[in-house]
Design an enzyme around this catalytic site. Structure first.
Site, PDB file in Angstrom:
ATOM      1  N   ASP A 185      -3.288 -33.527   0.874  1.00 24.47           N
ATOM      2  CA  ASP A 185      -4.172 -32.474   1.413  1.00 24.47           C
ATOM      3  C   ASP A 185      -3.450 -31.514   2.358  1.00 24.47           C
ATOM      4  OD1 ASP A 185      -6.239 -33.771   0.136  1.00 24.47           O
ATOM      5  OD2 ASP A 185      -7.194 -34.508   1.963  1.00 24.47           O
ATOM      6  N   ARG A 199      -1.158 -19.379   5.377  1.00 21.65           N
ATOM      7  CA  ARG A 199      -0.652 -18.041   5.082  1.00 21.65           C
ATOM      8  C   ARG A 199      -1.161 -17.482   3.754  1.00 21.65           C
ATOM      9  NH1 ARG A 199       3.918 -16.358   8.213  1.00 21.65           N
ATOM     10  NH2 ARG A 199       3.293 -17.006  10.282  1.00 21.65           N
ATOM     11  N   ARG A 223     -11.091 -26.268   2.684  1.00 20.95           N
ATOM     12  CA  ARG A 223     -10.152 -25.931   3.769  1.00 20.95           C
ATOM     13  C   ARG A 223      -8.699 -26.243   3.407  1.00 20.95           C
ATOM     14  NH1 ARG A 223     -11.982 -30.316   8.295  1.00 20.95           N
ATOM     15  NH2 ARG A 223     -14.006 -29.446   7.782  1.00 20.95           N
ATOM     16  N   HIS A 224      -8.492 -27.209   2.496  1.00 28.66           N
ATOM     17  CA  HIS A 224      -7.097 -27.461   2.068  1.00 28.66           C
ATOM     18  C   HIS A 224      -6.989 -27.425   0.535  1.00 28.66           C
ATOM     19  CE1 HIS A 224      -8.812 -31.480   2.385  1.00 28.66           C
ATOM     20  NE2 HIS A 224      -8.621 -31.581   3.703  1.00 28.66           N
ATOM     21  N   GLU A 226     -12.929 -48.645  -0.034  1.00 28.47           N
ATOM     22  CA  GLU A 226     -11.772 -48.302   0.790  1.00 28.47           C
ATOM     23  C   GLU A 226     -12.198 -48.477   2.238  1.00 28.47           C
ATOM     24  OE1 GLU A 226      -9.272 -45.067  -0.272  1.00 28.47           O
ATOM     25  OE2 GLU A 226      -8.780 -44.606   1.813  1.00 28.47           O
ATOM     26  N   GLY A 245      -5.357 -42.576   8.999  1.00 25.84           N
ATOM     27  CA  GLY A 245      -4.627 -42.618  10.259  1.00 25.84           C
ATOM     28  C   GLY A 245      -3.415 -43.532  10.257  1.00 25.84           C
ATOM     29  N   GLY A 279      -1.881 -40.045   4.208  1.00 21.59           N
ATOM     30  CA  GLY A 279      -1.591 -38.630   4.046  1.00 21.59           C
ATOM     31  C   GLY A 279      -0.959 -37.965   5.253  1.00 21.59           C
ATOM     32  N   HIS A 280      -1.764 -37.724   6.273  1.00 25.73           N
ATOM     33  CA  HIS A 280      -1.358 -36.852   7.379  1.00 25.73           C
ATOM     34  C   HIS A 280      -0.010 -37.242   7.982  1.00 25.73           C
ATOM     35  CE1 HIS A 280      -1.428 -35.356  11.580  1.00 25.73           C
ATOM     36  NE2 HIS A 280      -1.940 -34.282  11.007  1.00 25.73           N
TER      37      HIS A 280
HETATM   38  N1  PXP Z   1      -8.620 -42.356   2.774  1.00 29.41           N
HETATM   39  C1  PXP Z   1      -9.670 -41.514   2.875  1.00 29.41           C
HETATM   40  C2  PXP Z   1     -10.953 -41.894   2.217  1.00 29.41           C
HETATM   41  C3  PXP Z   1      -9.565 -40.302   3.579  1.00 29.41           C
HETATM   42  O1  PXP Z   1     -10.618 -39.485   3.673  1.00 29.41           O
HETATM   43  C4  PXP Z   1      -8.312 -39.947   4.122  1.00 29.41           C
HETATM   44  C5  PXP Z   1      -8.146 -38.619   4.799  1.00 29.41           C
HETATM   45  O2  PXP Z   1      -8.345 -37.607   3.897  1.00 29.41           O
HETATM   46  C6  PXP Z   1      -7.249 -40.837   3.969  1.00 29.41           C
HETATM   47  C7  PXP Z   1      -7.424 -42.057   3.311  1.00 29.41           C
HETATM   48  C8  PXP Z   1      -5.880 -40.543   4.493  1.00 29.41           C
HETATM   49  O3  PXP Z   1      -5.937 -40.438   5.887  1.00 29.41           O
HETATM   50  P1  PXP Z   1      -4.675 -39.879   6.662  1.00 29.41           P
HETATM   51  O4  PXP Z   1      -4.473 -38.468   6.206  1.00 29.41           O
HETATM   52  O5  PXP Z   1      -5.081 -39.975   8.086  1.00 29.41           O
HETATM   53  O6  PXP Z   1      -3.514 -40.755   6.314  1.00 29.41           O
END
Ligand code: PXP
Length: 258
Positions: free
Chosen positions: A21, A30, A61-62, A163, A207, A228-229
Site C-alpha cells: 500500500d 506527487r 488514498r493509496h 487474521e 504494525g 507492510g508499513h
Molecule cells: N493486515 C491488515 C488486515 C491490515 O489492514 C494491514 C494494514 O493495511 C496490515 C496487515 C499490515 O499492517 P502494517 O502496514 O502495519 O504492517
C-alpha cells in the site's frame, strides 16, 4: 493462500504476505506512476514474499482500482485484497477474483485500520458477503481482534481464515510496556489456538517490525503474517529485497526456536 516454496527451514509453515500500500502512498504524493506498486510486488516476491497484499480503500488514498487490476493480471504469487465489506468492494472483488479477500473495518478519518471487525454485531451482513465471495472461489479472511467472541462469530459466518490484529501488541512493544506486551501476546496465543480449533486458518498482522515479529511467528497455529508499513519504510534505507529477506529470516528463525 496455500503457497509453499520450501526455500528455507520453516518457510512452509509460515508465509509472508507483503503489503505494498505505502508504495502507492509515495506515488500518490506527487501523482504520476513512480514508484510503481507492481514493481515493488515483483521485488518483494523475488526477496521471498509468498503473496502480495493490497488494501483498496473507499477513498483510494493509496492503492487504486487499476493497481488491483494490474496486480491480479501480472502477479506470480497470490493476491490478498483487503477491503471493507461494502457492495462496491464486493463487486470489485468479484470482477478480479483475487486468491483471498481480507475483510477489514474502514473509517474514512482513520490513518490506518484501527481495531478489528465487529463480527458479532455485523454477523448477518458479513455472512452474506462471505458467502458471495466464497461462491466465486475467493478465500475469505476476517481481520479481527484476538477475542473469543469475534473468533466464534467468524467461524459462524463461514470465514475460511481469521487474521488476528497485532496492533495492540506492537503499540505496547513500542511503549516498552512489558506487562502490556505479555498480556497482548497471551491474547494472540489464546486467539490463535481458538481459531485453529474452530477449523479456520490463522493469519496475523498490523504494525509488525523486526523487533516484534518473532514472538508472533512463534505461535504455531499462525501460518501467514501480513506486513507492510515497516518493510516499505526499511526499503528506503536498505532496499526492499533486503528488508523482505531479513523479515523472512527472522520468521524462519523464530519457527526453528519453537
Ligand atoms: N493486515 C491488515 C488486515 C491490515 O489492514 C494491514 C494494514 O493495511 C496490515 C496487515 C499490515 O499492517 P502494517 O502496514 O502495519 O504492517
Amino acid at each position: 493462500m496455500t503457497v509453499t516454496t520450501g526455500k528455507d527451514e520453516g518457510h512452509e509453515a509460515l508465509r509472508l504476505g507483503v503489503n505494498i500500500d505505502h508504495v502507492a502512498t509515495i506515488r500518490n504524493a506527487r501523482g504520476g506512476h513512480h514508484p510503481d506498486p507492481l514493481r515493488a510486488a515483483h521485488i518483494a516476491i523475488e526477496g521471498g514474499a509468498d503473496g502480495i497484499t493490497a488494501h483498496l480503500r473507499e477513498d483510494r488514498r493509496h492503492i487504486s482500482d487499476s493497481d488491483i487490476a494490474r496486480l491480479k493480471a501480472e502477479l506470480t504469487r497470490p493476491l490478498n485484497l483487503e477491503m471493507a465489506a461494502t457492495d462496491e468492494m464486493v463487486a470489485i472483488a468479484l470482477k478480479h477474483v483475487p486468491n483471498a479477500c481480507c475483510l477489514v473495518p474502514e473509517r474514512r478519518e482513520e490513518r490506518t485500520t484501527e481495531g478489528g471487525l465487529d463480527v458479532v454485531g455485523g454477523a448477518s451482513h458479513l455472512s452474506t458477503v462471505v458467502d458471495k465471495l466464497k461462491t466465486a472461489g475467493i478465500r475469505v479472511s476476517l481481520f479481527i481482534e484476538p477475542e473469543p467472541a469475534a473468533i466464534d462469530a467468524s467461524a459462524r459466518v463461514g470465514a475460511d481464515i481469521v487474521e488476528l490484529h497485532t496492533g495492540a501488541y506492537c503499540v505496547r512493544a513500542l511503549e516498552d510496556d512489558v506487562t502490556g506486551v505479555a498480556r497482548e501476546l497471551e491474547r494472540l496465543k489464546v486467539g490463535a489456538e481458538l481459531a485453529h480449533a474452530a477449523g479456520m486458518e490463522v493469519h496475523a498482522g498490523h504494525g509488525l517490525t523486526y523487533n516484534t515479529v518473532k514472538a508472533v511467528a512463534r505461535l504455531p497455529q499462525i501460518v501467514e503474517l501480513n506486513i507492510g508499513h515497516f518493510l516499505i519504510g526499511e526499503a528506503i534505507f536498505g532496499g526492499l529485497t533486503a528488508a523482505v529477506q531479513h523479515m523472512r529470516a527472522l520468521m524462519a528463525q523464530a519457527r526453528r526456536e519453537t
